[in-house]
Design a protein around this motif. Sequence first.
Motif, PDB file in Angstrom:
ATOM      1  N   GLY A  53      -8.729   4.599  11.685  1.00 41.15           N
ATOM      2  CA  GLY A  53      -7.538   3.941  11.151  1.00 41.15           C
ATOM      3  C   GLY A  53      -6.778   4.764  10.128  1.00 41.15           C
ATOM      4  N   LYS A  54      -6.944   6.079  10.148  1.00 34.82           N
ATOM      5  CA  LYS A  54      -6.253   6.949   9.183  1.00 34.82           C
ATOM      6  C   LYS A  54      -4.734   6.812   9.307  1.00 34.82           C
ATOM      7  N   SER A  55      -4.249   6.984  10.528  1.00 36.89           N
ATOM      8  CA  SER A  55      -2.794   6.925  10.732  1.00 36.89           C
ATOM      9  C   SER A  55      -2.262   5.537  10.408  1.00 36.89           C
ATOM     10  N   SER A  56      -3.046   4.528  10.736  1.00 32.78           N
ATOM     11  CA  SER A  56      -2.599   3.155  10.479  1.00 32.78           C
ATOM     12  C   SER A  56      -2.489   2.895   8.980  1.00 32.78           C
ATOM     13  N   LEU A  57      -3.429   3.448   8.201  1.00 34.02           N
ATOM     14  CA  LEU A  57      -3.352   3.281   6.746  1.00 34.02           C
ATOM     15  C   LEU A  57      -2.109   3.968   6.188  1.00 34.02           C
ATOM     16  N   ALA A 173     -21.068   5.509  -2.168  1.00 34.01           N
ATOM     17  CA  ALA A 173     -19.908   6.015  -2.907  1.00 34.01           C
ATOM     18  C   ALA A 173     -20.289   6.299  -4.359  1.00 34.01           C
ATOM     19  N   SER A 174     -21.015   5.377  -4.941  1.00 31.25           N
ATOM     20  CA  SER A 174     -21.323   5.592  -6.353  1.00 31.25           C
ATOM     21  C   SER A 174     -22.310   6.758  -6.538  1.00 31.25           C
ATOM     22  N   GLU A 175     -23.249   6.921  -5.600  1.00 32.09           N
ATOM     23  CA  GLU A 175     -24.159   8.086  -5.674  1.00 32.09           C
ATOM     24  C   GLU A 175     -23.415   9.418  -5.587  1.00 32.09           C
ATOM     25  N   ASN A 176     -22.300   9.399  -4.876  1.00 30.91           N
ATOM     26  CA  ASN A 176     -21.581  10.652  -4.618  1.00 30.91           C
ATOM     27  C   ASN A 176     -20.293  10.801  -5.419  1.00 30.91           C
ATOM     28  N   GLY A 177     -20.100   9.896  -6.364  1.00 28.26           N
ATOM     29  CA  GLY A 177     -18.935   9.989  -7.247  1.00 28.26           C
ATOM     30  C   GLY A 177     -17.612   9.758  -6.547  1.00 28.26           C
ATOM     31  N   LEU A 178     -17.635   8.878  -5.533  1.00 32.91           N
ATOM     32  CA  LEU A 178     -16.395   8.580  -4.818  1.00 32.91           C
ATOM     33  C   LEU A 178     -15.846   7.243  -5.283  1.00 32.91           C
ATOM     34  N   PHE A 179     -14.555   7.136  -5.199  1.00 33.24           N
ATOM     35  CA  PHE A 179     -13.926   5.854  -5.436  1.00 33.24           C
ATOM     36  C   PHE A 179     -13.929   5.099  -4.096  1.00 33.24           C
ATOM     37  N   PHE A 180     -14.339   3.813  -4.094  1.00 33.09           N
ATOM     38  CA  PHE A 180     -14.526   3.086  -2.821  1.00 33.09           C
ATOM     39  C   PHE A 180     -13.690   1.806  -2.757  1.00 33.09           C
ATOM     40  N   MET A 181     -13.123   1.574  -1.571  1.00 32.39           N
ATOM     41  CA  MET A 181     -12.430   0.310  -1.313  1.00 32.39           C
ATOM     42  C   MET A 181     -12.551  -0.037   0.156  1.00 32.39           C
ATOM     43  N   GLU A 182     -12.669  -1.309   0.455  1.00 33.08           N
ATOM     44  CA  GLU A 182     -12.516  -1.738   1.849  1.00 33.08           C
ATOM     45  C   GLU A 182     -11.055  -2.096   2.051  1.00 33.08           C
ATOM     46  N   THR A 183     -10.537  -1.731   3.202  1.00 31.26           N
ATOM     47  CA  THR A 183      -9.095  -1.884   3.459  1.00 31.26           C
ATOM     48  C   THR A 183      -8.874  -2.510   4.838  1.00 31.26           C
ATOM     49  N   SER A 184      -7.679  -3.018   5.010  1.00 24.40           N
ATOM     50  CA  SER A 184      -7.246  -3.384   6.361  1.00 24.40           C
ATOM     51  C   SER A 184      -5.791  -2.963   6.498  1.00 24.40           C
ATOM     52  N   ALA A 185      -5.583  -1.974   7.359  1.00 29.02           N
ATOM     53  CA  ALA A 185      -4.196  -1.564   7.615  1.00 29.02           C
ATOM     54  C   ALA A 185      -3.476  -2.688   8.345  1.00 29.02           C
ATOM     55  N   ASN A 190      -5.495  -4.060   0.434  1.00 31.71           N
ATOM     56  CA  ASN A 190      -5.962  -2.930  -0.397  1.00 31.71           C
ATOM     57  C   ASN A 190      -5.366  -1.570  -0.017  1.00 31.71           C
ATOM     58  N   VAL A 191      -4.299  -1.553   0.744  1.00 29.45           N
ATOM     59  CA  VAL A 191      -3.743  -0.257   1.157  1.00 29.45           C
ATOM     60  C   VAL A 191      -2.940   0.354   0.001  1.00 29.45           C
ATOM     61  N   THR A 192      -1.984  -0.392  -0.512  1.00 30.15           N
ATOM     62  CA  THR A 192      -1.215   0.105  -1.666  1.00 30.15           C
ATOM     63  C   THR A 192      -2.156   0.363  -2.841  1.00 30.15           C
ATOM     64  N   GLU A 193      -3.111  -0.537  -3.010  1.00 32.00           N
ATOM     65  CA  GLU A 193      -4.050  -0.415  -4.128  1.00 32.00           C
ATOM     66  C   GLU A 193      -4.848   0.891  -4.037  1.00 32.00           C
ATOM     67  N   LEU A 194      -5.243   1.238  -2.816  1.00 36.44           N
ATOM     68  CA  LEU A 194      -6.015   2.471  -2.595  1.00 36.44           C
ATOM     69  C   LEU A 194      -5.219   3.699  -3.058  1.00 36.44           C
ATOM     70  N   PHE A 195      -3.999   3.794  -2.591  1.00 34.99           N
ATOM     71  CA  PHE A 195      -3.178   4.960  -2.943  1.00 34.99           C
ATOM     72  C   PHE A 195      -2.818   4.943  -4.435  1.00 34.99           C
ATOM     73  N   HIS A 196      -2.580   3.756  -4.952  1.00 41.22           N
ATOM     74  CA  HIS A 196      -2.231   3.645  -6.364  1.00 41.22           C
ATOM     75  C   HIS A 196      -3.401   4.092  -7.243  1.00 41.22           C
ATOM     76  N   GLU A 197      -4.590   3.664  -6.857  1.00 39.14           N
ATOM     77  CA  GLU A 197      -5.781   4.019  -7.627  1.00 39.14           C
ATOM     78  C   GLU A 197      -5.991   5.538  -7.619  1.00 39.14           C
ATOM     79  N   ILE A 198      -5.715   6.143  -6.481  1.00 42.37           N
ATOM     80  CA  ILE A 198      -5.837   7.606  -6.405  1.00 42.37           C
ATOM     81  C   ILE A 198      -4.827   8.254  -7.351  1.00 42.37           C
ATOM     82  N   ALA A 199      -3.619   7.733  -7.342  1.00 41.92           N
ATOM     83  CA  ALA A 199      -2.586   8.289  -8.237  1.00 41.92           C
ATOM     84  C   ALA A 199      -3.034   8.209  -9.689  1.00 41.92           C
ATOM     85  N   VAL A 200      -3.652   7.083 -10.049  1.00 45.86           N
ATOM     86  CA  VAL A 200      -4.123   6.904 -11.427  1.00 45.86           C
ATOM     87  C   VAL A 200      -5.222   7.916 -11.750  1.00 45.86           C
TER      88      VAL A 200
END
Length: 229
Positions: A53-57, A173-185, A190-200
């Motif tokens: 779902g990369k393109s869909s996100l 995710a927490s073991e590997n220092g990743l930021f994690f979210m479940e999304t539905s394109a 959580n799609v806008t939230e995902l990108f926004h969190e990355i920006a932050v």
Amino acid sequence: MIRRPPRSTPKPSSAASDVYKRQDVRFRQRPRLTTACGSRRRAQVLLGDMGAGKSSLVLRFVKGQFHEYQESTIGAAFLTQTVCADDRTIKFEIWDTAGQERYHSLAPMYYRGAAAAIIVYDIQSQSSFARAKSWVRELQKQGNAALVMALAGNKCDMEEKREVEREEAEAYASENGLFFMETSAKEALNVTELFHEIAVKLPKAPTPTNGPGVVLTNQNRTPQKSQCC
Ligand code: GTP
Ligand code: MG
């Protein structure tokens, strides 16, 4: 089809230009890091299994659209979107890579120049989660400590077909220092939230990056049915 732009004239040929305009895929050169209006340009890459779902996100984030029969990506697609986060405006230059194995060797061209990476898996597929983990390992090996990495468990609207538990992915995710979210394109969850969190999470002073040297394009192909239906 993989297209290599001429070194000095980053302009699509007339034959290809319709495809490029239609799909927002553009030739590009090494990015400058600040736009004329003062916003920061930051390259971002999406990686993950075919059909995750990369393109869909990206389509949901950039255009607010969702296609039930999204075409599988050929090579990579390029789109941009501007995000305001805290007191900053960030122009994301998004490389949506192809999940098919035969394109794997091209991926370093995109993630080496990226400030952020979203690794996407489909919550309905353990093998897609395993593929996401192997992308994380590959990114960790290339040793860019400043890379902001996010793990997205996509298709969370398909709860009844879930194979990957949220807790399992959260723990990974927490073991590997990743930021994690479940999304539905599909449901715009959580799609806008995902990108926004990355920006932050992006550091305020960007380190110069090398943009990809080769530009690829999406092309029409047989529509691919959703794995979940
Ligand atoms: P490649 O380009 O082949 O690497 O795939 P991709 O990761 O870009 O997946 P793509 O966005 O093409 O989506 C694959 C299929 O999953 C399409 O049929 C989409 O409609 C469907 N899909 C994507 N996101 C969601 C979602 O959140 N929920 C549901 N139910 N289906 C989704
Ligand atoms: Mg795709």
